[in-house]
Motif scaffolding. Structure first.
Motif, PDB file in Angstrom:
ATOM      1  N   HIS A   1       9.451   4.558   0.530  1.00 40.29           N
ATOM      2  CA  HIS A   1       9.425   4.899  -0.920  1.00 40.29           C
ATOM      3  C   HIS A   1       9.750   5.871  -1.559  1.00 40.29           C
ATOM      4  CE1 HIS A   1       6.080   1.345  -0.227  1.00 40.29           C
ATOM      5  NE2 HIS A   1       7.514   0.944   0.174  1.00 40.29           N
TER       6      HIS A   1
ATOM      7  N   LYS B   1       5.400   6.457   2.893  1.00 39.59           N
ATOM      8  CA  LYS B   1       6.465   5.593   3.560  1.00 39.59           C
ATOM      9  C   LYS B   1       7.959   5.928   2.878  1.00 39.59           C
ATOM     10  CE  LYS B   1       3.614   1.251   3.286  1.00 39.59           C
ATOM     11  NZ  LYS B   1       3.374  -0.119   2.709  1.00 39.59           N
TER      12      LYS B   1
ATOM     13  N   MET C   1       9.089   7.608  -5.119  1.00 45.41           N
ATOM     14  CA  MET C   1       7.653   8.150  -5.267  1.00 45.41           C
ATOM     15  C   MET C   1       7.548   9.588  -4.789  1.00 45.41           C
ATOM     16  SD  MET C   1       5.365   4.859  -4.337  1.00 45.41           S
ATOM     17  CE  MET C   1       4.862   3.641  -5.735  1.00 45.41           C
TER      18      MET C   1
ATOM     19  N   ASN D   1       1.023  -1.129   0.096  1.00 45.88           N
ATOM     20  CA  ASN D   1       0.024   0.090   0.124  1.00 45.88           C
ATOM     21  C   ASN D   1       0.898   1.237   0.013  1.00 45.88           C
ATOM     22  OD1 ASN D   1       0.960  -0.578   2.716  1.00 45.88           O
ATOM     23  ND2 ASN D   1      -0.349   0.739   3.388  1.00 45.88           N
ATOM     24  N   HIS D   2       0.106   2.326  -0.592  1.00 46.73           N
ATOM     25  CA  HIS D   2       0.992   3.683  -0.726  1.00 46.73           C
ATOM     26  C   HIS D   2       0.252   4.938   0.077  1.00 46.73           C
ATOM     27  CE1 HIS D   2       4.168   1.687  -2.881  1.00 46.73           C
ATOM     28  NE2 HIS D   2       3.264   1.229  -3.473  1.00 46.73           N
TER      29      HIS D   2
ATOM     30  N   CYS E   1       4.543   9.612  -1.764  1.00 42.64           N
ATOM     31  CA  CYS E   1       4.236   8.457  -0.453  1.00 42.64           C
ATOM     32  C   CYS E   1       4.860   8.641   0.687  1.00 42.64           C
ATOM     33  CB  CYS E   1       4.785   7.223  -1.246  1.00 42.64           C
ATOM     34  SG  CYS E   1       4.438   5.636  -0.222  1.00 42.64           S
TER      35      CYS E   1
END
Ligand SMILES: [Cu+2]
Length: 468
Positions: free
Chosen positions: A323, A320, A394, A263-264, A318
């Motif tokens: 990421h 995270k 990202m 998931n993002h 994103c």
């Protein structure tokens, strides 16, 4: 001349014209091949119902041929070369010259015919994620149709029944084919004004994808399930992702679909958005709530909307933190607080390329001159007007400008902040940090709380003992 009159006149002798047009219409529509990773300007429709086109980040919209009221597209599944960011080309699989393939844009109620030619070394199919269609058009190999053999062309045909945000991808050997980059976006615009679909000034779309490409190599490792090293928007990693450029006051829609294995949580700075639609359709206005981050699970799509009412260059990424990075080793030990003085030189006698990482955090990596293998991106990159940005993966920016012309998607450059509105260094006196008295007691700085000079209300125990 309408079609009936045309057929009638054909019956009275214009046979050759009919024959010619039949031959022309029997031919496949010529596929448009694009090899550039640049963001193409919106493709304003020249046939069919009008609509306000989307802009695909580092991508483009496929042209169609109108054939007796049917919109015909031609997708070619084939190996492609994709520039992930300047300095790194990857060998992926995609459609019509790029990964992702072109965005398909149609209007609710359109009959759509899609020719799919397979130039891959193995069979494939296309599944039209989220669409209402006849079962035989859903694209799951074996379940709904025969796979498309190498070198063959299949035809999919259905009516784009509901407006919204969709995607397409293979449903044969999808672990390999999606890990190699086979996917594309699909937008069905509403036929008329729709109570839950706003008209917007800017409408962006892109897919979230991920690759595992070893430093120095160009082909993704297709058996990877979790440990990817390239986190991308539309197969581009920062600083290769174009900024989204809008005019102050614009209503903006951003549509995203997640075809990675995790998931993002996608996050915007300086604004709040609402999720106005998913791959299941528009969200009723009364069911929306404000967010600055929306989590997009695997296989989900989200469209977010907001008014771009704050000028500046705003991060869009994103959340995270791994990421928003380019390739790095995740098994590197944490070195924060370790004193390496004198060690590096001694190790370099044995290992000349030895490099010290992370003693005071890894922020230094952004300007460390590392020997990188060819076709490898630095872990953190990108320079802004105030120094290195130190991000990858990202991450991109959302640029809001007062003087951006309507319909102008070009990069306006860096934002000039009004004087006195930027964080600045404090050079005056610094007060001693005030600590809670109990903390000073624990540190042994004071022996008795009652005798400290700090203004602190301490309730004295009235009884004896400390049994509470
Ligand atoms: Cu992410």
């Amino acid at each position: 001349m309408n079609r009936r009159e045309f057929l009638a006149s054909a019956a009275f002798g214009a046979v050759s014209a009919t024959a010619v047009s039949k031959v022309a219409l029997a031919a496949l529509p010529e596929p448009m091949i694009v090899t550039s990773p640049e963001t193409a300007p919106p493709r304003v429709p020249d046939t069919g119902r009008p609509y306000n086109p989307v802009v695909t980040l580092n991508g483009w919209t496929a042209p169609w041929r109108m054939n007796q009221g049917v919109k015909e597209f031609h997708l070619v599944a084939e190996p492609v070369e994709r520039e992930i960011a300047p300095g790194m080309i990857a060998r992926l699989w995609g459609y019509n010259g790029q990964s992702p393939g072109p965005t398909i844009e149609v209007v609710e109620g359109d009959r759509v015919r899609l020719f799919v030619t397979n130039r891959l070394p193995e069979p494939t199919t296309i599944h039209w994620h989220g669409q209402r269609l006849p079962n035989g058009m859903d694209g799951v190999a074996g379940l709904n149709q025969k796979h498309i053999p190498v070198g063959k062309t299949f035809v999919y045909e259905f009516v784009a029944r509901r407006p919204g945000t969709f995607m397409y991808h293979p449903h044969f050997d999808e672990m390999v084919q999606m890990a190699m980059g086979m996917m594309g976006f699909w937008v069905t615009h509403p036929r008329n004004r729709h109570p839950a679909i706003s008209e917007v000034d800017r409408d962006f779309c892109f897919l979230l994808n991920a690759y595992d490409i070893d430093p120095g190599s160009v082909t993704p490792k297709i058996n990877e399930m979790l440990d990817f090293n390239l986190w991308t928007f539309n197969s581009r990693a920062f600083p290769g992702i174009d900024s989204m450029n809008v005019r102050l006051g614009d209503r903006v829609r951003i549509r995203m679909g997640n075809l990675t294995m995790t998931n993002h949580p996608i996050h915007i700075h300086g604004h709040e958005f609402e999720v106005t639609g998913t791959d299941g359709g528009p969200v009723p206005p009364g069911a929306r709530w404000p967010e600055v981050t929306t989590d997009i699970a695997v296989g989900q799509m989200r469209q977010v909307e907001f008014i771009a009412d704050s000028e500046g260059d705003w991060a869009f990424h994103c959340h995270k933190s791994h990421h928003a990075m380019n390739p790095m080793g995740h098994d590197v030990p944490t070195m924060i607080g370790v004193d390496h003085r004198g060690l590096v030189g001694r190790i370099q006698n044995l290992v000349p390329d030895y490099m010290l990482m992370g003693e005071r955090g890894m922020g230094d990596m952004k300007d460390m001159p590392m020997m990188l293998p060819e076709e490898t991106l630095p872990m953190m990159a990108g320079h802004g007007p105030h120094g290195p940005i130190g991000m990858g993966g990202m991450f991109t920016s959302f640029k809001v400008r007062r003087d951006q012309k309507p319909g102008d998607y070009s990069d306006p450059g860096w934002y000039e902040q009004p004087p006195g509105t930027q964080a600045y260094e404090w050079t005056g006196e610094l007060p001693e940090p005030a600590r809670f008295a109990s903390e000073r007691l624990n540190r042994g700085e004071v022996a008795d709380l009652n005798r400290t000079a700090l203004e602190l209300q301490v309730r004295r125990p009235t009884g004896g003992g400390h049994n509470h």
